[in-house]
Motif scaffolding. Structure first.
Motif, PDB file in Angstrom:
ATOM      1  N   ARG A 197     -34.476  -3.773  20.784  1.00 45.34           N
ATOM      2  CA  ARG A 197     -34.568  -2.274  20.289  1.00 45.34           C
ATOM      3  C   ARG A 197     -32.961  -1.447  20.132  1.00 45.34           C
ATOM      4  NH1 ARG A 197     -35.829   2.551  20.807  1.00 45.34           N
ATOM      5  NH2 ARG A 197     -36.323   2.516  22.386  1.00 45.34           N
ATOM      6  N   GLU A 198     -33.015  -1.169  21.841  1.00 42.22           N
ATOM      7  CA  GLU A 198     -31.768   0.089  22.148  1.00 42.22           C
ATOM      8  C   GLU A 198     -30.738  -0.934  22.159  1.00 42.22           C
ATOM      9  OE1 GLU A 198     -33.751   2.517  25.929  1.00 42.22           O
ATOM     10  OE2 GLU A 198     -33.153  -0.468  26.431  1.00 42.22           O
ATOM     11  N   MET A 199     -30.128  -2.087  21.860  1.00 40.29           N
ATOM     12  CA  MET A 199     -28.766  -2.637  21.488  1.00 40.29           C
ATOM     13  C   MET A 199     -28.459  -2.657  19.965  1.00 40.29           C
ATOM     14  SD  MET A 199     -27.234  -3.068  24.325  1.00 40.29           S
ATOM     15  CE  MET A 199     -26.490  -4.941  23.749  1.00 40.29           C
ATOM     16  N   ALA A 200     -29.824  -2.509  19.107  1.00 45.29           N
ATOM     17  CA  ALA A 200     -29.696  -2.411  17.752  1.00 45.29           C
ATOM     18  C   ALA A 200     -29.670  -0.805  17.535  1.00 45.29           C
ATOM     19  CB  ALA A 200     -30.686  -2.818  16.886  1.00 45.29           C
ATOM     20  N   GLU A 201     -29.607  -0.277  18.123  1.00 40.11           N
ATOM     21  CA  GLU A 201     -29.783   1.198  17.883  1.00 40.11           C
ATOM     22  C   GLU A 201     -28.488   1.934  17.970  1.00 40.11           C
ATOM     23  OE1 GLU A 201     -32.740   5.689  19.459  1.00 40.11           O
ATOM     24  OE2 GLU A 201     -31.352   4.033  20.896  1.00 40.11           O
ATOM     25  N   LYS A 202     -28.189   1.318  19.539  1.00 45.25           N
ATOM     26  CA  LYS A 202     -26.292   1.463  19.199  1.00 45.25           C
ATOM     27  C   LYS A 202     -26.057   1.312  20.817  1.00 45.25           C
ATOM     28  CE  LYS A 202     -23.614   5.227  19.227  1.00 45.25           C
ATOM     29  NZ  LYS A 202     -22.285   5.189  17.513  1.00 45.25           N
ATOM     30  N   SER A 203     -24.915   0.238  20.658  1.00 36.46           N
ATOM     31  CA  SER A 203     -24.733  -0.275  21.682  1.00 36.46           C
ATOM     32  C   SER A 203     -22.866  -0.148  22.199  1.00 36.46           C
ATOM     33  CB  SER A 203     -24.107  -1.872  21.712  1.00 36.46           C
ATOM     34  OG  SER A 203     -23.296  -2.381  20.304  1.00 36.46           O
ATOM     35  N   VAL A 204     -22.037   1.166  21.163  1.00 41.91           N
ATOM     36  CA  VAL A 204     -20.750   1.147  21.585  1.00 41.91           C
ATOM     37  C   VAL A 204     -21.022   2.451  21.490  1.00 41.91           C
ATOM     38  CG1 VAL A 204     -18.159   1.103  20.840  1.00 41.91           C
ATOM     39  CG2 VAL A 204     -19.900  -1.461  21.202  1.00 41.91           C
ATOM     40  N   PHE A 205     -20.131   3.643  22.294  1.00 40.35           N
ATOM     41  CA  PHE A 205     -20.054   4.645  21.768  1.00 40.35           C
ATOM     42  C   PHE A 205     -17.968   4.969  22.582  1.00 40.35           C
ATOM     43  CE2 PHE A 205     -24.310   4.114  23.864  1.00 40.35           C
ATOM     44  CZ  PHE A 205     -25.194   4.477  22.771  1.00 40.35           C
ATOM     45  N   PRO A 206     -18.052   5.652  21.104  1.00 39.78           N
ATOM     46  CA  PRO A 206     -16.403   6.203  21.736  1.00 39.78           C
ATOM     47  C   PRO A 206     -16.452   7.179  22.271  1.00 39.78           C
ATOM     48  CG  PRO A 206     -17.213   5.146  19.128  1.00 39.78           C
ATOM     49  CD  PRO A 206     -18.093   5.763  19.600  1.00 39.78           C
ATOM     50  N   PHE A 207     -15.724   7.743  22.869  1.00 37.96           N
ATOM     51  CA  PHE A 207     -15.457   8.696  23.697  1.00 37.96           C
ATOM     52  C   PHE A 207     -13.628   9.001  23.518  1.00 37.96           C
ATOM     53  CE2 PHE A 207     -15.189   5.592  26.894  1.00 37.96           C
ATOM     54  CZ  PHE A 207     -14.041   5.782  27.614  1.00 37.96           C
ATOM     55  N   GLY A 215      -1.980  23.448  38.280  1.00 36.59           N
ATOM     56  CA  GLY A 215      -0.682  23.056  39.000  1.00 36.59           C
ATOM     57  C   GLY A 215      -0.108  22.222  38.843  1.00 36.59           C
ATOM     58  N   THR A 216       0.358  21.200  40.180  1.00 33.95           N
ATOM     59  CA  THR A 216       0.982  19.572  39.823  1.00 33.95           C
ATOM     60  C   THR A 216       0.178  18.657  39.998  1.00 33.95           C
ATOM     61  OG1 THR A 216       0.213  19.434  42.254  1.00 33.95           O
ATOM     62  CG2 THR A 216       2.253  20.056  41.491  1.00 33.95           C
ATOM     63  N   MET A 217      -1.353  19.073  38.819  1.00 30.65           N
ATOM     64  CA  MET A 217      -2.283  17.609  39.045  1.00 30.65           C
ATOM     65  C   MET A 217      -2.633  17.867  37.846  1.00 30.65           C
ATOM     66  SD  MET A 217      -2.466  15.868  42.033  1.00 30.65           S
ATOM     67  CE  MET A 217      -4.078  15.187  42.666  1.00 30.65           C
ATOM     68  N   MET A 218      -2.807  16.503  37.104  1.00 34.97           N
ATOM     69  CA  MET A 218      -4.219  16.584  35.946  1.00 34.97           C
ATOM     70  C   MET A 218      -5.305  16.592  35.832  1.00 34.97           C
ATOM     71  SD  MET A 218      -0.770  16.600  33.470  1.00 34.97           S
ATOM     72  CE  MET A 218      -2.203  16.137  31.988  1.00 34.97           C
ATOM     73  N   ARG A 219      -5.934  18.161  34.770  1.00 36.71           N
ATOM     74  CA  ARG A 219      -7.734  18.606  35.090  1.00 36.71           C
ATOM     75  C   ARG A 219      -8.104  18.188  33.862  1.00 36.71           C
ATOM     76  NH1 ARG A 219      -8.599  23.349  37.762  1.00 36.71           N
ATOM     77  NH2 ARG A 219      -8.441  22.279  39.410  1.00 36.71           N
ATOM     78  N   VAL A 220      -9.205  17.541  33.720  1.00 32.66           N
ATOM     79  CA  VAL A 220     -10.325  17.156  32.635  1.00 32.66           C
ATOM     80  C   VAL A 220     -10.508  18.317  32.437  1.00 32.66           C
ATOM     81  CG1 VAL A 220     -12.451  15.776  31.807  1.00 32.66           C
ATOM     82  CG2 VAL A 220     -11.079  14.681  33.227  1.00 32.66           C
ATOM     83  N   THR A 221     -10.781  18.374  30.831  1.00 31.86           N
ATOM     84  CA  THR A 221     -10.849  19.748  30.699  1.00 31.86           C
ATOM     85  C   THR A 221     -11.744  19.480  29.500  1.00 31.86           C
ATOM     86  OG1 THR A 221      -9.943  20.095  28.590  1.00 31.86           O
ATOM     87  CG2 THR A 221      -9.129  21.057  31.243  1.00 31.86           C
ATOM     88  N   GLN A 222     -12.144  18.243  28.558  1.00 34.83           N
ATOM     89  CA  GLN A 222     -13.118  18.207  28.000  1.00 34.83           C
ATOM     90  C   GLN A 222     -13.185  16.705  27.629  1.00 34.83           C
ATOM     91  OE1 GLN A 222     -12.647  18.857  23.593  1.00 34.83           O
ATOM     92  NE2 GLN A 222     -13.859  21.135  24.496  1.00 34.83           N
ATOM     93  N   VAL A 223     -14.670  16.186  27.765  1.00 37.08           N
ATOM     94  CA  VAL A 223     -14.996  15.202  27.143  1.00 37.08           C
ATOM     95  C   VAL A 223     -15.823  14.728  25.958  1.00 37.08           C
ATOM     96  CG1 VAL A 223     -16.034  12.853  27.900  1.00 37.08           C
ATOM     97  CG2 VAL A 223     -14.764  14.796  29.231  1.00 37.08           C
ATOM     98  N   ARG A 224     -15.122  14.081  24.799  1.00 34.79           N
ATOM     99  CA  ARG A 224     -16.142  13.788  23.671  1.00 34.79           C
ATOM    100  C   ARG A 224     -16.167  12.722  23.553  1.00 34.79           C
ATOM    101  NH1 ARG A 224     -15.655  18.183  19.555  1.00 34.79           N
ATOM    102  NH2 ARG A 224     -13.835  20.257  20.152  1.00 34.79           N
ATOM    103  N   THR A 225     -18.178  12.286  22.741  1.00 32.63           N
ATOM    104  CA  THR A 225     -18.980  10.977  22.715  1.00 32.63           C
ATOM    105  C   THR A 225     -19.715  11.116  21.559  1.00 32.63           C
ATOM    106  OG1 THR A 225     -18.916   8.910  23.705  1.00 32.63           O
ATOM    107  CG2 THR A 225     -20.004  11.471  24.676  1.00 32.63           C
ATOM    108  N   ASP A 226     -20.434   9.770  21.530  1.00 39.27           N
ATOM    109  CA  ASP A 226     -21.116   9.553  20.688  1.00 39.27           C
ATOM    110  C   ASP A 226     -21.944   9.333  21.936  1.00 39.27           C
ATOM    111  OD1 ASP A 226     -19.364  10.151  18.162  1.00 39.27           O
ATOM    112  OD2 ASP A 226     -19.400   8.104  18.026  1.00 39.27           O
ATOM    113  N   THR A 227     -23.797   9.947  21.224  1.00 36.35           N
ATOM    114  CA  THR A 227     -24.279   9.526  21.722  1.00 36.35           C
ATOM    115  C   THR A 227     -25.693   8.728  20.654  1.00 36.35           C
ATOM    116  OG1 THR A 227     -25.550  11.883  21.793  1.00 36.35           O
ATOM    117  CG2 THR A 227     -24.004  11.125  23.752  1.00 36.35           C
ATOM    118  N   VAL A 228     -26.833   8.683  21.341  1.00 42.35           N
ATOM    119  CA  VAL A 228     -27.723   8.273  20.137  1.00 42.35           C
ATOM    120  C   VAL A 228     -28.806   9.508  19.486  1.00 42.35           C
ATOM    121  CG1 VAL A 228     -28.586   6.062  21.019  1.00 42.35           C
ATOM    122  CG2 VAL A 228     -30.001   8.156  22.370  1.00 42.35           C
ATOM    123  N   TYR A 229     -27.931  10.393  20.761  1.00 36.62           N
ATOM    124  CA  TYR A 229     -28.902  11.657  20.072  1.00 36.62           C
ATOM    125  C   TYR A 229     -27.480  12.644  19.336  1.00 36.62           C
ATOM    126  CZ  TYR A 229     -31.769  10.587  23.924  1.00 36.62           C
ATOM    127  OH  TYR A 229     -32.223   9.483  24.837  1.00 36.62           O
TER     128      TYR A 229
END
Length: 237
Positions: A197-207, A215-229
């Motif tokens: 049931r869970e696999m049929a509900e959704k098995s791949v979540f794009p993000f 500064g001299t580094m790169m920083r994650v500021t946002q993550v967007r993704t599909d979820t079952v919700y």
């Protein structure tokens, strides 16, 4: 273990870059369908090829009013050939007053599920830990994903993750860089340990992960993704 929403929203990790010896702390706000759902806090350190990280996910906003959820976890291990190799992972969950905890140790890279409290019977869908050599735990994955990285090393490559019951996989596409911002697209995939049931509900979540210069580094500021919700977003505070 860690909830599906958190996994799909933030478990997006590839190969680790060369690591500075410092402590990094970060707080992210979590929204689902535009509604405030909680916060994620991480604190990690890499010293002499060893790492240690702690994290907490807590419900908030309307979700927090309706249901009190908190996950606290810690992990440690080493960094070998540019990859995080966990040696132990533990978590404690409080779901509206119902608490549980779990412990995973690693032997030669193979996870050993040491304890569940309260004890739980094995489910027919559970993945045998003995088949999961070379995987990382959920918190190690979060830390490797959301920590600051040197420029040019923002995106990773495919990685297998095991949470004690389920096997998942992360795959990245090539990064896109424009005006100092780097965007990484990818997929979070359910592999095994889920019901039909869970696999049929959704098995791949794009993000999508967005990095900005820090500064001299790169920083994650946002993550967007599909979820079952619905559509979820982690935003750095």
């Amino acid at each position: 273990m860690i909830t599906t929403a958190l996994l799909a929203a933030a478990l997006t990790v590839g190969a680790a870059p060369a690591l500075p010896q410092d402590t990094q702390q970060a707080t992210f706000g979590l929204t689902i369908r535009g509604i405030t759902a909680g916060s994620l806090r991480l604190s990690g350190q890499v010293v002499d090829g060893r790492y240690a990280v702690s994290g907490a996910l807590e419900s908030g906003g309307l979700v927090g009013i309706l249901r009190r959820i908190r996950y606290d976890a810690s992990a440690q291990g080493r960094v070998a050939d540019g990859r995080f190799v966990p040696s132990s992972y533990s978590e404690r969950a409080d779901n509206n007053g119902r608490t549980r905890s779990a412990q995973i140790d690693y032997r030669a890279g193979v996870p050993q599920v040491k304890a569940y409290d309260p004890p739980r019977a094995r489910d027919e869908d559970d993945v045998p830990p003995s088949t999961q050599g070379g995987t990382v735990d959920p918190l190690t994955a979060l830390y490797a994903t959301l920590r600051d990285v040197p420029k040019g090393q923002e995106c990773g490559r495919s990685l297998r993750i095991f949470d004690g019951r389920r096997a998942t996989e992360i795959a990245f596409a090539a990064p896109r860089r424009q005006n100092g911002t780097t965007t990484c697209n990818g997929e979070f995939r359910r592999v095994a340990g889920y019901s039909a049931r869970e696999m049929a509900e959704k098995s791949v979540f794009p993000f999508t992960i967005t990095y900005q210069p820090a500064g001299t580094m790169m920083r994650v500021t946002q993550v967007r993704t599909d979820t079952v919700y619905g559509q979820a977003r982690l935003t750095r505070r």
